[in-house]
Design a protein around this motif. Structure first.
Motif, mmCIF file in Angstrom:
data_model
loop_
_atom_site.group_PDB
_atom_site.id
_atom_site.type_symbol
_atom_site.label_atom_id
_atom_site.label_comp_id
_atom_site.label_asym_id
_atom_site.label_seq_id
_atom_site.Cartn_x
_atom_site.Cartn_y
_atom_site.Cartn_z
ATOM 1 N N VAL A 1 37.634 37.262 34.010
ATOM 2 C CA VAL A 1 37.322 38.813 34.297
ATOM 3 C C VAL A 1 38.227 39.812 34.745
ATOM 4 C CG1 VAL A 1 35.246 40.348 34.563
ATOM 5 C CG2 VAL A 1 34.938 38.287 33.097
ATOM 6 N N PRO A 2 38.298 39.290 36.286
ATOM 7 C CA PRO A 2 39.093 40.155 37.128
ATOM 8 C C PRO A 2 40.721 40.540 36.693
ATOM 9 C CG PRO A 2 37.862 38.847 38.518
ATOM 10 C CD PRO A 2 37.877 38.279 36.912
ATOM 11 N N LEU A 3 41.220 39.340 35.799
ATOM 12 C CA LEU A 3 42.561 39.675 35.245
ATOM 13 C C LEU A 3 42.376 40.654 34.125
ATOM 14 C CD1 LEU A 3 45.314 38.932 34.491
ATOM 15 C CD2 LEU A 3 44.747 36.801 33.499
ATOM 16 N N GLU A 4 41.311 40.201 32.944
ATOM 17 C CA GLU A 4 41.292 41.467 31.933
ATOM 18 C C GLU A 4 40.918 42.806 32.507
ATOM 19 O OE1 GLU A 4 41.596 40.872 28.977
ATOM 20 O OE2 GLU A 4 42.089 38.816 29.529
ATOM 21 N N ASP A 5 40.181 43.054 33.699
ATOM 22 C CA ASP A 5 40.132 44.019 34.233
ATOM 23 C C ASP A 5 41.555 44.877 34.597
ATOM 24 O OD1 ASP A 5 37.403 43.902 34.023
ATOM 25 O OD2 ASP A 5 37.063 43.618 35.942
ATOM 26 N N ALA A 6 42.389 43.977 35.247
ATOM 27 C CA ALA A 6 43.564 44.533 35.699
ATOM 28 C C ALA A 6 44.505 44.890 34.450
ATOM 29 C CB ALA A 6 44.272 43.529 36.713
ATOM 30 N N ARG A 7 44.598 43.899 33.351
ATOM 31 C CA ARG A 7 45.304 44.082 32.123
ATOM 32 C C ARG A 7 44.565 45.407 31.620
ATOM 33 N NH1 ARG A 7 44.696 38.034 29.924
ATOM 34 N NH2 ARG A 7 46.581 37.087 30.499
ATOM 35 N N ASN A 8 43.502 45.580 31.237
ATOM 36 C CA ASN A 8 42.933 47.075 30.826
ATOM 37 C C ASN A 8 43.178 48.040 31.646
ATOM 38 O OD1 ASN A 8 41.758 45.439 28.713
ATOM 39 N ND2 ASN A 8 39.776 45.313 29.659
ATOM 40 N N ALA A 9 43.297 48.137 33.029
ATOM 41 C CA ALA A 9 43.948 49.223 33.754
ATOM 42 C C ALA A 9 45.401 49.525 33.369
ATOM 43 C CB ALA A 9 43.489 48.805 35.225
ATOM 44 N N VAL A 10 46.113 48.695 33.211
ATOM 45 C CA VAL A 10 47.443 49.029 33.008
ATOM 46 C C VAL A 10 47.685 49.522 31.610
ATOM 47 C CG1 VAL A 10 49.805 47.834 32.777
ATOM 48 C CG2 VAL A 10 48.384 47.398 34.526
ATOM 49 N N LYS A 11 46.979 48.792 30.496
ATOM 50 C CA LYS A 11 46.966 49.042 29.332
ATOM 51 C C LYS A 11 46.357 50.438 29.015
ATOM 52 C CE LYS A 11 45.753 47.147 24.587
ATOM 53 N NZ LYS A 11 44.973 46.384 24.060
ATOM 54 N N TYR A 12 45.359 50.809 29.401
ATOM 55 C CA TYR A 12 44.698 52.037 29.238
ATOM 56 C C TYR A 12 45.453 53.222 29.769
ATOM 57 C CZ TYR A 12 41.407 55.949 29.103
ATOM 58 O OH TYR A 12 40.862 57.136 28.758
ATOM 59 N N THR A 13 46.241 52.793 30.819
ATOM 60 C CA THR A 13 47.101 54.001 31.488
ATOM 61 C C THR A 13 48.230 54.230 30.666
ATOM 62 O OG1 THR A 13 46.389 53.399 33.765
ATOM 63 C CG2 THR A 13 48.473 54.624 33.609
ATOM 64 N N ARG A 14 48.926 53.226 30.084
ATOM 65 C CA ARG A 14 49.976 53.241 29.201
ATOM 66 C C ARG A 14 49.542 53.938 28.213
ATOM 67 N NH1 ARG A 14 52.410 48.502 30.297
ATOM 68 N NH2 ARG A 14 53.911 49.294 31.645
ATOM 69 N N GLU A 15 48.424 53.723 27.388
ATOM 70 C CA GLU A 15 48.090 54.111 26.079
ATOM 71 C C GLU A 15 47.933 55.560 26.333
ATOM 72 O OE1 GLU A 15 44.983 51.499 24.952
ATOM 73 O OE2 GLU A 15 46.377 50.026 23.976
ATOM 74 N N HIS A 16 47.350 56.105 27.211
ATOM 75 C CA HIS A 16 46.993 57.618 27.698
ATOM 76 C C HIS A 16 48.168 58.140 28.348
ATOM 77 C CE1 HIS A 16 43.207 55.741 26.227
ATOM 78 N NE2 HIS A 16 42.897 56.899 25.726
ATOM 79 N N ALA A 17 49.301 57.718 28.422
ATOM 80 C CA ALA A 17 50.401 58.241 29.201
ATOM 81 C C ALA A 17 50.554 59.595 29.309
ATOM 82 C CB ALA A 17 51.664 57.340 29.237
#
Length: 250
Positions: free
Chosen positions: A74-90
């Protein structure tokens, strides 16, 4: 602006809160993961750090990832999602999509290194990592195994955590890293940072290591509550890190 990422698990949610530079413009992003041994999230390693990087000219965010009793992955998925969300909404955030750094303290540094070495997808891969007195290996002398125990919910021999010991895992896809530590750190030995730096050096990955000769664990920006003005030299690392990022185009 605060966004919830993923579902609620054991009364915990993952959130990312953005601190955008007031002058706007397209800028690099620094996503902060506070430390706390995967059992708490230290406040002095969260919002004040994001605000400092905004002051230095970047956009920043704080990811409050899920921790014990929630366990890996779960913590890894949270970190992945934080990077991914930021990139997708750049575009709407004003972020350079190819200039997203993750910054972590202690166990948060372990998480930053984990998403750097195990991103899951290109969208979730950070472009640089900033590792502050980070837990990076279970294989060093006197490793901080408590972070591993909390992350996995078990207590195994150190060798069993080899796949999550980043000096042994780093490869040519590992992003550049800015690393700092204090030599006398008795909580997370400085060898964590030295060994990771040497692993990246052997891979010819751009990296920078600073070791301060004095100072204990958990100093954050150098003004940890209760330790104000005791370790003023630690306050130099954000500016050094800013230069490192700027040289990479942040």
């Amino acid at each position: 602006m605060k966004i919830q990422l993923g579902e609620t698990l054991q009364d915990q949610t993952c959130t990312i809160e953005y601190f955008l530079h007031p002058e706007g413009g397209e800028r690099g992003m620094v996503i902060v993961f506070p430390g706390g041994g995967y059992q708490m999230l230290a406040p002095h390693e969260a919002v004040p750090v994001a605000e400092k990087f905004v002051e230095l000219g970047f956009h920043a965010a704080v990811c409050m990832y899920r921790i014990k009793p929630v366990t890996y992955p779960v913590p890894l998925e949270d970190a992945r999602n934080a990077v991914k969300y930021t990139r997708e909404h750049a575009a709407e955030l004003g972020v350079k999509p190819d200039k997203i750094a993750v910054l972590g303290f202690s166990a948060g540094g372990h998480l930053a290194a984990m998403v750097s070495n195990m991103p899951g997808s290109e969208a979730a891969r950070p472009n640089a990592s900033i590792l502050c007195y980070a837990v990076l290996s279970a294989l060093t002398e006197n490793p901080h195994l408590g972070s591993y125990y909390n992350l996995f919910g078990n207590e195994l021999p150190a060798e069993d955590y080899r796949e999550f010991s980043w000096p042994a895992v780093a490869d040519c896809n590992t992003p550049p890293a800015f690393i700092w530590h204090t030599a006398p750190d008795t909580t997370v030995p400085v060898e964590n940072s030295i060994e990771y730096f040497m692993a990246l050096k052997k891979l010819n990955i751009h990296s920078e290591l600073h070791i301060y000769p004095q100072g204990n664990h958990g100093l954050s920006l150098g003004d940890r509550p209760g330790m104000e003005n005791q370790f003023d030299w630690i306050k130099s690392w954000p500016a050094l890190c800013a230069r490192f990022l700027q040289d990479l185009g942040w």
